[in-house]
Design a protein around this motif. Structure first.
Motif, mmCIF file in Angstrom:
data_model
loop_
_atom_site.group_PDB
_atom_site.id
_atom_site.type_symbol
_atom_site.label_atom_id
_atom_site.label_comp_id
_atom_site.label_asym_id
_atom_site.label_seq_id
_atom_site.Cartn_x
_atom_site.Cartn_y
_atom_site.Cartn_z
ATOM 1 N N GLU A 99 8.604 5.636 -13.628
ATOM 2 C CA GLU A 99 8.997 4.305 -14.078
ATOM 3 C C GLU A 99 9.623 3.505 -12.935
ATOM 4 O OE1 GLU A 99 11.864 2.190 -17.456
ATOM 5 O OE2 GLU A 99 11.610 4.380 -17.381
ATOM 6 N N GLN A 100 10.484 4.145 -12.150
ATOM 7 C CA GLN A 100 11.102 3.471 -11.006
ATOM 8 C C GLN A 100 10.055 3.096 -9.961
ATOM 9 O OE1 GLN A 100 13.907 5.839 -8.842
ATOM 10 N NE2 GLN A 100 14.775 4.096 -7.747
ATOM 11 N N PHE B 134 6.622 -0.840 -7.170
ATOM 12 C CA PHE B 134 5.244 -1.238 -6.868
ATOM 13 C C PHE B 134 4.980 -2.677 -7.318
ATOM 14 C CE2 PHE B 134 1.055 -1.798 -8.893
ATOM 15 C CZ PHE B 134 0.255 -1.776 -7.766
ATOM 16 N N GLN B 135 5.480 -3.033 -8.504
ATOM 17 C CA GLN B 135 5.270 -4.379 -9.028
ATOM 18 C C GLN B 135 5.966 -5.418 -8.160
ATOM 19 O OE1 GLN B 135 3.196 -4.996 -11.487
ATOM 20 N NE2 GLN B 135 3.510 -7.212 -11.302
ATOM 21 N N VAL B 136 7.177 -5.098 -7.688
ATOM 22 C CA VAL B 136 7.908 -6.029 -6.819
ATOM 23 C C VAL B 136 7.132 -6.291 -5.540
ATOM 24 C CG1 VAL B 136 9.973 -6.257 -5.376
ATOM 25 C CG2 VAL B 136 10.181 -5.461 -7.740
ATOM 26 N N HIS B 137 6.630 -5.246 -4.903
ATOM 27 C CA HIS B 137 5.903 -5.411 -3.635
ATOM 28 C C HIS B 137 4.521 -6.001 -3.846
ATOM 29 C CE1 HIS B 137 9.092 -2.658 -2.256
ATOM 30 N NE2 HIS B 137 8.882 -3.218 -1.084
ATOM 31 N N ASP C 18 0.821 -1.210 0.000
ATOM 32 C CA ASP C 18 0.000 0.000 0.000
ATOM 33 C C ASP C 18 0.856 1.262 0.000
ATOM 34 O OD1 ASP C 18 -2.499 -1.133 -0.160
ATOM 35 O OD2 ASP C 18 -2.740 -1.352 2.001
ATOM 36 N N ALA C 19 2.010 1.223 0.681
ATOM 37 C CA ALA C 19 2.885 2.398 0.723
ATOM 38 C C ALA C 19 3.407 2.734 -0.678
ATOM 39 C CB ALA C 19 4.048 2.152 1.681
ATOM 40 N N TYR C 20 3.870 1.719 -1.410
ATOM 41 C CA TYR C 20 4.397 1.970 -2.753
ATOM 42 C C TYR C 20 3.270 2.209 -3.750
ATOM 43 C CZ TYR C 20 9.115 0.853 -1.254
ATOM 44 O OH TYR C 20 10.345 0.888 -0.630
ATOM 45 N N ARG C 21 2.106 1.647 -3.491
ATOM 46 C CA ARG C 21 0.943 1.947 -4.337
ATOM 47 C C ARG C 21 0.558 3.421 -4.201
ATOM 48 N NH1 ARG C 21 -4.074 2.594 -2.977
ATOM 49 N NH2 ARG C 21 -3.737 1.660 -0.912
ATOM 50 N N THR C 22 0.574 3.923 -2.970
ATOM 51 C CA THR C 22 0.249 5.331 -2.742
ATOM 52 C C THR C 22 1.243 6.248 -3.431
ATOM 53 O OG1 THR C 22 -0.744 4.763 -0.606
ATOM 54 C CG2 THR C 22 -0.130 7.065 -0.957
ATOM 55 N N ASP C 23 2.538 5.901 -3.352
ATOM 56 C CA ASP C 23 3.568 6.700 -4.028
ATOM 57 C C ASP C 23 3.324 6.761 -5.527
ATOM 58 O OD1 ASP C 23 4.911 7.481 -1.829
ATOM 59 O OD2 ASP C 23 6.662 6.203 -2.106
ATOM 60 N N LEU C 24 3.010 5.619 -6.114
ATOM 61 C CA LEU C 24 2.778 5.578 -7.557
ATOM 62 C C LEU C 24 1.555 6.391 -7.936
ATOM 63 C CD1 LEU C 24 3.555 4.463 -10.316
ATOM 64 C CD2 LEU C 24 2.194 2.418 -9.794
ATOM 65 N N LEU D 254 -0.628 11.353 -10.542
ATOM 66 C CA LEU D 254 -1.499 12.528 -10.504
ATOM 67 C C LEU D 254 -0.751 13.809 -10.834
ATOM 68 C CD1 LEU D 254 -3.647 11.782 -7.311
ATOM 69 C CD2 LEU D 254 -4.369 11.625 -9.704
ATOM 70 N N GLY D 255 0.573 13.795 -10.732
ATOM 71 C CA GLY D 255 1.382 14.980 -11.005
ATOM 72 C C GLY D 255 1.694 15.138 -12.474
#
Length: 345
Positions: free
Chosen positions: A263-264, A269-272, A240-246, A251-252
């Motif tokens: 991209e990074q 996100f895919q790894v987690h 959820d943390a990396y999903r929120t970052d993505l 949105l930016g």
């Protein structure tokens, strides 16, 4: 000698006392620039002499059997042999620093996610069916722990009672020998107390085995499953943390600066996400096997516990011994589904 070897690399007309050689590597594009002058420390010290050899100059030097060695003091020496260039060695301290940096960043993201969830600002991924099964498991664990505690108390009290009955039986037997007028009466009571003590020991063995089995189920089998649940919950927080970052990056604005970050973030996100899916699958499998094992273990233990208690308080010594015998037979031959005494009635 040294003077002869230096002729390979120094221009004609320059003496050793008039020249200083400094190596800047073999990546220069200049073809061996020489500035002549006295060494520092001489009466007149003009600009230091510099030789910046190129790769071509280095090849010629190697072909003539000359090797440039520049000591720490800056004085040039000559040594015959090939030129050896050392590769860069990775710094272990930098690698450890990078690991600490990644760990700190991950911890920060997870902490921020937890705080935002508690404050009701962040969203969290919820598997309703799995979460319900986990809640039931935790609630059952507390109830099983209470049963385990009460059974241990019963075992302690029964042990004390059996010990007292044995002592009472010995006292009655002693009085039976010393009191002729009450010989039979004391003898009957001595036999009764000794029989009760013997049956109590048999019941105590059944109760202690029940305690051992439930303890294994609660503190090993269920605890192992809950450990996997904790790992699953940690993976969920990271996901959820990396999903929120993505989501925030998407949105930016999208420009040359943000696209590499997006991209990074997508890769992390895919790894987690894969880690979260794997842990969720592991928890589902463990919960399924735990439920099957729990039903089988508790069914046998509860039936045999009931039979032992009922036979003891009914004063049926034969049935009590038979129940304990069946109990041990089931233990020694796992997989045998022979019905218990209660199921046969």
């Amino acid at each position: 000698n040294i003077s002869k070897d230096l002729k390979c690399s120094l221009p004609v007309g320059l003496g050793l006392s008039e020249t200083k050689i400094t190596s800047h590597g073999f990546d220069s594009t200049k073809e061996g620039v020489v500035e002549a002058g006295p060494f520092p420390g001489s009466p007149a010290s003009p600009k230091s002499s510099v030789i910046s050899p190129s790769s071509a100059a280095a090849s010629r030097l190697a072909g003539q059997g000359c090797d440039l060695i520049i000591p720490t003091g800056g004085r040039a020496q000559q040594k015959s042999g090939p030129v050896v260039l050392a590769d860069e060695v990775k710094n272990p301290a930098m690698e450890k620093l990078e690991l600490v940096r990644k760990w700190s960043l991950n911890t920060y993201k997870c902490t921020r996610q937890i705080i935002s969830e508690k404050l009701g600002r962040g969203s969290r991924t919820v598997d309703l069916e799995l979460e319900a099964q986990i809640d039931i498991l935790r609630d059952n664990k507390k109830k099983y722990e209470n049963i385990l505690k009460l059974a241990q108390t019963l075992s302690t009290q029964l042990f004390q009672m059996v010990h007292t009955q044995r002592q009472l039986g010995d006292a009655f037997a002693d009085l039976s020998l010393k009191s002729l007028e009450l010989h039979e009466e004391f003898g009957y009571n001595a036999d009764t107390q000794k029989l009760l003590a013997k049956n109590g020991e048999t019941l105590l063995g059944a109760i202690n085995f029940f305690i051992a089995s439930v303890n294994t189920l609660v503190n090993k089998t269920i605890e192992d499953t809950l450990l996997t649940v904790k790992q699953y919950e940690s993976a969920r927080i990271e996901y959820d943390a990396y999903r929120t970052d993505l989501e925030e990056l998407n949105l930016g604005p999208r420009d040359a600066n943000t696209l590499p970050k997006i991209e990074q973030s997508q890769q992390l996100f895919q790894v987690h996400k894969e880690k979260y899916d794997k842990m969720r699958n592991d928890v589902s499998i463990k919960l399924k096997f735990l439920e099957e094992n729990k039903v089988k273990v508790l069914h046998n233990q509860l039936v045999l516990f009931h039979n032992a208690i009922a036979a003891y308080f009914a004063g049926n010594q034969k049935q009590l011994e038979q129940t304990l015998k069946q109990f041990h037979i089931k233990l020694k031959t796992p997989g045998a589904d022979a019905p218990s005494w209660l199921e046969e009635q």
